[in-house]
Design a protein around this motif. Sequence first.
Motif, PDB file in Angstrom:
ATOM      1  N   HIS A  60      43.005  42.670  31.547  1.00  0.00           N
ATOM      2  CA  HIS A  60      44.205  43.450  31.839  1.00  0.00           C
ATOM      3  C   HIS A  60      44.669  44.194  30.584  1.00  0.00           C
ATOM      4  O   HIS A  60      45.046  45.369  30.664  1.00  0.00           O
ATOM      5  CB  HIS A  60      45.331  42.557  32.366  1.00  0.00           C
ATOM      6  N   LEU A  67      50.895  44.376  28.577  1.00  0.00           N
ATOM      7  CA  LEU A  67      50.751  43.117  29.290  1.00  0.00           C
ATOM      8  C   LEU A  67      51.788  42.148  28.724  1.00  0.00           C
ATOM      9  O   LEU A  67      51.574  41.508  27.705  1.00  0.00           O
ATOM     10  CB  LEU A  67      49.338  42.542  29.136  1.00  0.00           C
ATOM     11  N   ASP A  91      48.349  40.148  41.325  1.00  0.00           N
ATOM     12  CA  ASP A  91      47.800  39.268  40.291  1.00  0.00           C
ATOM     13  C   ASP A  91      48.857  38.299  39.787  1.00  0.00           C
ATOM     14  O   ASP A  91      48.546  37.193  39.358  1.00  0.00           O
ATOM     15  CB  ASP A  91      47.205  40.073  39.137  1.00  0.00           C
ATOM     16  N   HIS A 106      35.907  43.304  36.376  1.00  0.00           N
ATOM     17  CA  HIS A 106      37.172  42.582  36.484  1.00  0.00           C
ATOM     18  C   HIS A 106      37.388  41.993  37.880  1.00  0.00           C
ATOM     19  O   HIS A 106      37.797  40.841  38.016  1.00  0.00           O
ATOM     20  CB  HIS A 106      38.334  43.492  36.102  1.00  0.00           C
ATOM     21  N   ILE A 155      48.379  44.606  39.687  1.00  0.00           N
ATOM     22  CA  ILE A 155      48.489  43.560  38.657  1.00  0.00           C
ATOM     23  C   ILE A 155      49.890  42.959  38.679  1.00  0.00           C
ATOM     24  O   ILE A 155      50.055  41.738  38.670  1.00  0.00           O
ATOM     25  CB  ILE A 155      48.158  44.118  37.252  1.00  0.00           C
TER      26      ILE A 155
END
Length: 132
Positions: free
Chosen positions: A20, A5, A122, A57, A118
């Motif tokens: 994440h 991340l 995201d 999540h 993501i």
Amino acid sequence: MKYELTKELETGNSIIDREHRELFQAVNQLMDSCGYGKGRAAMEPAIKFLLDYVDKHFAHEEQLQQASGYPGMMAHKTFHRQYTQGLREAVAAIPAGGPSISDLANLNRYVTTLITHIKIEDKKLSAFLKQA
């Protein structure tokens, strides 16, 4: 390839970013296990984590989107529902005797889809939250 991340993927929301990170750690652990020839043994805990993860999540993301008035919320929610349904179907198709190489590959496709989500969707949410 290890997943990480990075700052560019952070949303700025501590709960979402922590979750994440947890996902990336779990995926990296499964990949390491596969690299050592122990992928089948690591599969069951990875599946349990992933099923629990998406429920928890996705609910957190949707709460955040609702509270912030995120304009992409409906599309994001639709992805979450379709993804969760497909993942559950893929997991249900894994034989009780353990996953085949094909099952591992199919699960990997779901993980890759989630990580791509993501990195793209995201990230859009993150940009919205930072300007709101």
